[in-house]
Design a protein around this motif. Sequence first.
Motif, PDB file in Angstrom:
ATOM      1  N   GLU A 160       0.866  -1.174   0.141  1.00  0.00           N
ATOM      2  CA  GLU A 160      -0.056   0.026  -0.087  1.00  0.00           C
ATOM      3  C   GLU A 160       0.907   1.294  -0.110  1.00  0.00           C
ATOM      4  O   GLU A 160       2.050   1.185   0.664  1.00  0.00           O
ATOM      5  CB  GLU A 160      -0.928   0.084   1.384  1.00  0.00           C
ATOM      6  N   ILE A 161       0.484   2.069  -0.956  1.00  0.00           N
ATOM      7  CA  ILE A 161       1.095   3.438  -0.669  1.00  0.00           C
ATOM      8  C   ILE A 161       0.687   4.339   0.604  1.00  0.00           C
ATOM      9  O   ILE A 161      -0.378   4.625   0.702  1.00  0.00           O
ATOM     10  CB  ILE A 161       0.770   4.451  -1.934  1.00  0.00           C
ATOM     11  N   ALA A 162       1.747   4.522   1.315  1.00  0.00           N
ATOM     12  CA  ALA A 162       1.211   4.963   2.678  1.00  0.00           C
ATOM     13  C   ALA A 162       1.166   6.615   2.509  1.00  0.00           C
ATOM     14  O   ALA A 162       0.447   7.292   3.164  1.00  0.00           O
ATOM     15  CB  ALA A 162       2.133   4.966   3.708  1.00  0.00           C
ATOM     16  N   MET A 163       2.124   7.123   1.776  1.00  0.00           N
ATOM     17  CA  MET A 163       2.043   8.525   1.338  1.00  0.00           C
ATOM     18  C   MET A 163       2.681   8.847   0.048  1.00  0.00           C
ATOM     19  O   MET A 163       3.617   8.243  -0.307  1.00  0.00           O
ATOM     20  CB  MET A 163       2.726   9.216   2.441  1.00  0.00           C
ATOM     21  N   LEU A 210     -11.459   6.813   0.609  1.00  0.00           N
ATOM     22  CA  LEU A 210     -10.658   5.553   0.124  1.00  0.00           C
ATOM     23  C   LEU A 210      -9.016   5.719   0.596  1.00  0.00           C
ATOM     24  O   LEU A 210      -8.333   5.043   1.164  1.00  0.00           O
ATOM     25  CB  LEU A 210     -10.753   4.923  -0.908  1.00  0.00           C
ATOM     26  N   LEU A 211      -8.586   6.858   0.217  1.00  0.00           N
ATOM     27  CA  LEU A 211      -7.231   7.405   0.348  1.00  0.00           C
ATOM     28  C   LEU A 211      -7.035   7.720   1.615  1.00  0.00           C
ATOM     29  O   LEU A 211      -5.985   7.126   2.377  1.00  0.00           O
ATOM     30  CB  LEU A 211      -6.866   8.489  -0.404  1.00  0.00           C
ATOM     31  N   VAL A 212      -8.028   8.412   2.293  1.00  0.00           N
ATOM     32  CA  VAL A 212      -7.790   8.644   3.837  1.00  0.00           C
ATOM     33  C   VAL A 212      -7.834   7.361   4.665  1.00  0.00           C
ATOM     34  O   VAL A 212      -6.880   7.023   5.544  1.00  0.00           O
ATOM     35  CB  VAL A 212      -9.080   9.414   4.504  1.00  0.00           C
ATOM     36  N   ASP A 213      -8.644   6.250   4.249  1.00  0.00           N
ATOM     37  CA  ASP A 213      -8.490   4.957   4.817  1.00  0.00           C
ATOM     38  C   ASP A 213      -7.447   4.169   4.687  1.00  0.00           C
ATOM     39  O   ASP A 213      -6.720   3.959   5.790  1.00  0.00           O
ATOM     40  CB  ASP A 213      -9.617   4.292   4.294  1.00  0.00           C
ATOM     41  N   ARG A 224      -4.631   3.481   7.965  1.00  0.00           N
ATOM     42  CA  ARG A 224      -4.250   2.203   8.110  1.00  0.00           C
ATOM     43  C   ARG A 224      -2.836   1.790   8.144  1.00  0.00           C
ATOM     44  O   ARG A 224      -2.104   0.810   8.534  1.00  0.00           O
ATOM     45  CB  ARG A 224      -5.037   1.164   6.973  1.00  0.00           C
ATOM     46  N   CYS A 225      -2.073   2.708   7.614  1.00  0.00           N
ATOM     47  CA  CYS A 225      -0.513   2.589   7.328  1.00  0.00           C
ATOM     48  C   CYS A 225       0.226   3.247   8.576  1.00  0.00           C
ATOM     49  O   CYS A 225       1.630   2.873   8.204  1.00  0.00           O
ATOM     50  CB  CYS A 225      -0.220   3.092   5.954  1.00  0.00           C
ATOM     51  N   VAL A 272      -3.835   7.129  13.508  1.00  0.00           N
ATOM     52  CA  VAL A 272      -4.502   7.962  12.248  1.00  0.00           C
ATOM     53  C   VAL A 272      -3.711   9.289  11.935  1.00  0.00           C
ATOM     54  O   VAL A 272      -3.466   9.752  12.938  1.00  0.00           O
ATOM     55  CB  VAL A 272      -6.026   7.939  12.479  1.00  0.00           C
ATOM     56  N   LEU A 273      -3.898   9.570  10.639  1.00  0.00           N
ATOM     57  CA  LEU A 273      -3.607  10.834  10.136  1.00  0.00           C
ATOM     58  C   LEU A 273      -4.692  11.802  10.196  1.00  0.00           C
ATOM     59  O   LEU A 273      -4.509  12.963  10.448  1.00  0.00           O
ATOM     60  CB  LEU A 273      -2.638  10.851   8.982  1.00  0.00           C
ATOM     61  N   VAL A 274      -6.011  11.132  10.018  1.00  0.00           N
ATOM     62  CA  VAL A 274      -7.069  12.027   9.852  1.00  0.00           C
ATOM     63  C   VAL A 274      -8.242  11.669  11.036  1.00  0.00           C
ATOM     64  O   VAL A 274      -8.682  10.175  10.636  1.00  0.00           O
ATOM     65  CB  VAL A 274      -7.557  12.062   8.465  1.00  0.00           C
TER      66      VAL A 274
END
Length: 123
Positions: free
Chosen positions: A15-18, A51-54, A58-59, A63-65
């Motif tokens: 998964e791309i985390a950022m 979906l991007l926030v989710d 998850r990464c 949580v970031l948001v």
Amino acid sequence: MQRLKLKIQLYCGDEIAMGPGKADLLAAIEREGSISAAARVMDMSYRRAWLLVDAMNRCWREVLVETSPGNAKGGGARLTPLGQAVLRHYRALQERLQGSSDCPDYQALAKAMLPEPKSSQKE
């Protein structure tokens, strides 16, 4: 003149985390105060933004948001302290790498590259 464009993607497993788009989304959420408003500003569907926030949430270890459900007073989203830090560090990394065109390796590659591609030989 050759251009150097570096795209930084941080992976968490597959998964791309950022990446650049996720950083832009975080910045828009911080500015707009909601995922839906950020999605509108970025001309993206709410579902895609969610979906991007989710995926981001998850990464990372936290949580970031953070979101609050909508109601009569409205809902919203905000970056957590970790979300703000991740965005700040990612932007600093982008800034640092943008100055890489002074690098001898880039200069050697740029010197060997044509200004425009040659015509295809299969025409």
